[in-house]
Design an enzyme around this catalytic site. Structure first.
Site, PDB file in Angstrom:
ATOM      1  N   ASP A 157     -26.650  25.355 -20.444  1.00  0.00           N
ATOM      2  CA  ASP A 157     -26.208  25.900 -21.728  1.00  0.00           C
ATOM      3  C   ASP A 157     -24.756  25.464 -21.941  1.00  0.00           C
ATOM      4  O   ASP A 157     -23.839  25.950 -21.279  1.00  0.00           O
ATOM      5  CB  ASP A 157     -26.336  27.432 -21.674  1.00  0.00           C
ATOM      6  CG  ASP A 157     -25.779  28.103 -22.922  1.00  0.00           C
ATOM      7  OD1 ASP A 157     -25.253  27.399 -23.797  1.00  0.00           O
ATOM      8  OD2 ASP A 157     -25.868  29.343 -23.009  1.00  0.00           O
ATOM      9  N   LYS A 176     -19.614  26.059 -32.896  1.00  0.00           N
ATOM     10  CA  LYS A 176     -18.631  26.328 -31.847  1.00  0.00           C
ATOM     11  C   LYS A 176     -17.826  25.064 -31.493  1.00  0.00           C
ATOM     12  O   LYS A 176     -16.977  25.085 -30.609  1.00  0.00           O
ATOM     13  CB  LYS A 176     -19.323  26.855 -30.594  1.00  0.00           C
ATOM     14  CG  LYS A 176     -19.885  28.268 -30.784  1.00  0.00           C
ATOM     15  CD  LYS A 176     -20.385  28.822 -29.461  1.00  0.00           C
ATOM     16  CE  LYS A 176     -21.288  30.016 -29.626  1.00  0.00           C
ATOM     17  NZ  LYS A 176     -20.586  31.251 -29.964  1.00  0.00           N
ATOM     18  N   CYS A 194     -22.218  39.676 -26.032  1.00  0.00           N
ATOM     19  CA  CYS A 194     -23.630  39.279 -25.824  1.00  0.00           C
ATOM     20  C   CYS A 194     -23.856  38.894 -24.369  1.00  0.00           C
ATOM     21  O   CYS A 194     -24.582  37.925 -24.079  1.00  0.00           O
ATOM     22  CB  CYS A 194     -24.051  38.127 -26.721  1.00  0.00           C
ATOM     23  SG  CYS A 194     -24.035  38.544 -28.455  1.00  0.00           S
TER      24      CYS A 194
HETATM   25  N1  PLP Z   1     -24.660  30.496 -24.889  1.00  0.00           N
HETATM   26  C1  PLP Z   1     -23.387  30.867 -24.764  1.00  0.00           C
HETATM   27  C2  PLP Z   1     -22.689  30.702 -23.445  1.00  0.00           C
HETATM   28  C3  PLP Z   1     -22.706  31.406 -25.854  1.00  0.00           C
HETATM   29  O1  PLP Z   1     -21.421  31.786 -25.728  1.00  0.00           O
HETATM   30  C4  PLP Z   1     -23.393  31.544 -27.082  1.00  0.00           C
HETATM   31  C5  PLP Z   1     -22.717  32.148 -28.249  1.00  0.00           C
HETATM   32  O2  PLP Z   1     -21.713  32.806 -28.140  1.00  0.00           O
HETATM   33  C6  PLP Z   1     -24.725  31.127 -27.160  1.00  0.00           C
HETATM   34  C7  PLP Z   1     -25.320  30.602 -26.045  1.00  0.00           C
HETATM   35  C8  PLP Z   1     -25.493  31.249 -28.422  1.00  0.00           C
HETATM   36  O3  PLP Z   1     -24.968  30.446 -29.425  1.00  0.00           O
HETATM   37  P1  PLP Z   1     -25.513  30.544 -30.926  1.00  0.00           P
HETATM   38  O4  PLP Z   1     -25.410  31.974 -31.318  1.00  0.00           O
HETATM   39  O5  PLP Z   1     -24.614  29.641 -31.685  1.00  0.00           O
HETATM   40  O6  PLP Z   1     -26.934  30.065 -30.901  1.00  0.00           O
END
Ligand code: PLP
Length: 408
Positions: A202, A228, A366
């Site tokens: 990820d 991001k 989250c």
């Molecule tokens: N993975 C990580 C480590 C994140 O920080 C985030 C979002 O903060 C995501 C996945 C999910 O990203 P998105 O909400 O843009 O799909």
């Protein structure tokens, strides 16, 4: 390493940075949640809707050809940016979450059976936990979790001991959105591969901070979100190793992902289109490519160097405030600092900082398992981008000091 532009020139590229909030200059330190967009992206998006809008891959007419060419050239830009071997390995999705769900569904359908195991880590964002839990629920598979240490380092010995002959896939974050830890993904991938197991990385919190090379990491899947990395919202990337992508079934059906359709039988299109059902966010993809071009022109190593310097100042300054606890003290971090000022609730502190014009994130980010690990309800997180300044970091430290003084 020097950035290709001065900090004044860089900040002028991002119109929102000159905004005022509550009558004070905005100090935007919530870049981990989403990044601001440069004029180069904003103007391009505007121009696309004004003079280059038609559906992608759908027509022989002038506008459709222009859009299709730009969309495919955006794919090539992404390929080069992450150093994938082939452009066909780049699938456009709605974001990191959509990409992980796609893999969990498609890979899960094909390769996961009852009693099989999936490994994630304790520091994952919910986006890299819940899709795997849902898969485990559908297939009666088991989710196993790599723990992390007090510093915020993955316990690699525990990781090795979690791998069994039933492990089907490992899914780990490249960088933690709370702790900032940069995980040794090359080592994690090598260990999994020794056991014939594919790995999803990820990259939602790594792609914007430095050079990411999927060929060097040797991962099987890599995901990230456009918003991001200074690009538009609603666009993201799934990189997959060509051989694996060819083996996997599509996870959505519709236009563009098919070669032939009849009521007797439907055949699927080649990569990458097999995984891009329906009208994709083509303007988003072209905007994302512009954002990646912006970073490349600025100098990605210089971006990383600048952010590391700002991170060092923020860490040292915040540590000097009495009563502060910092969560995530790994030696290799992206520019993210999570902290708590004594017993002051993170929301109270966040709201007071907001009144000073300082935007930080408060809460669980989250990543509730990370909070559970430390037995806290949340943290304050300052996430720094190359467009931030030493003065802004000083303002954050001053602001946090004032908050602790106010609460005695
Ligand atoms: N993975 C990580 C480590 C994140 O920080 C985030 C979002 O903060 C995501 C996945 C999910 O990203 P998105 O909400 O843009 O799909």
């Amino acid at each position: 390493m020097k950035l290709a532009k001065s900090i004044e020139e860089i900040r002028a590229d991002f119109p929102i940075l000159s905004m005022k909030v509550h009558g004070l200059p905005l100090i935007y330190l919530d870049n981990g949640a989403t990044t601001q967009k440069p004029e180069q992206v904003i103007q391009l998006m505007d121009q696309l809707y004004r003079s280059a809008n038609a559906n992608v891959h759908r027509g022989v007419h002038f506008l459709s050809d222009i859009v299709s060419d730009r969309y495919e050239s955006a794919r090539e830009t992404v390929r080069a940016f992450i150093n994938a071997r082939r452009k066909e390995e780049i699938i456009f999705t709605a974001g990191a979450t959509a990409s992980i769900n796609a893999v969990a569904f498609s890979f899960g359908e094909k390769y996961v059976r009852e009693g099989d195991e999936i490994i994630v880590s304790e520091m994952e964002h919910h986006a890299n936990i819940v899709p795997w839990q849902m898969l485990c629920g559908r297939k009666k598979a088991v989710l196993k979790v790599i723990p992390f240490t007090d510093e915020g380092l993955l316990d690699l010995e525990a990781y090795r001991s979690l791998i069994t002959e039933r492990t089907r896939i490992v899914a780990v974050t490249h960088a933690s959105n709370v702790l900032g830890t940069i995980n040794p993904v090359k080592e994690i991938v090598a260990e999994a591969h020794r056991n014939g197991i594919p790995v999803l990385v990820d990259g939602a919190q790594s792609i914007q901070h430095g050079v990411v090379d999927v060929t060097d990491i040797d991962c099987d899947f890599f995901v990230f979100s456009g918003h991001k990395v200074y690009g538009p919202n609603g666009i993201g990337v799934l990189y997959g190793r060509e051989k694996l992508l060819n083996e996997l079934p599509p996870y959505q059906g519709g236009g563009d992902m098919v070669a032939t359709v009849s009521f007797r039988q439907t055949t699927y299109n080649d990569l990458p289109f097999k995984f891009e059902a329906g009208t994709t966010n083509f303007t988003g993809a072209i905007g994302l490519a512009a954002a990646l071009d912006y970073l490349t022109a600025l100098g990605r190593e210089a971006v990383e160097e600048r952010e590391q310097a700002l991170l060092a100042s923020a860490t040292a300054g915040l540590s000097s405030v009495s009563g502060i606890r910092i969560y995530g003290t790994a030696p290799r971090k992206v520019s993210v600092v999570s902290f708590l000022p004594g017993d002051i609730h993170q929301y109270d502190a966040g709201m007071i900082l907001d009144k000073m014009g300082i935007a930080v994130r408060t809460g669980t980010h989250c990543a509730q398992p990370v909070m559970e690990r430390f037995d806290i309800s949340g943290t304050i997180r300052a996430s720094i981008a190359f467009y931030n300044t030493e003065e802004e970091i000083d303002a954050l430290i001053d602001g946090v000091r004032k908050v602790t003084e106010m609460f005695g």
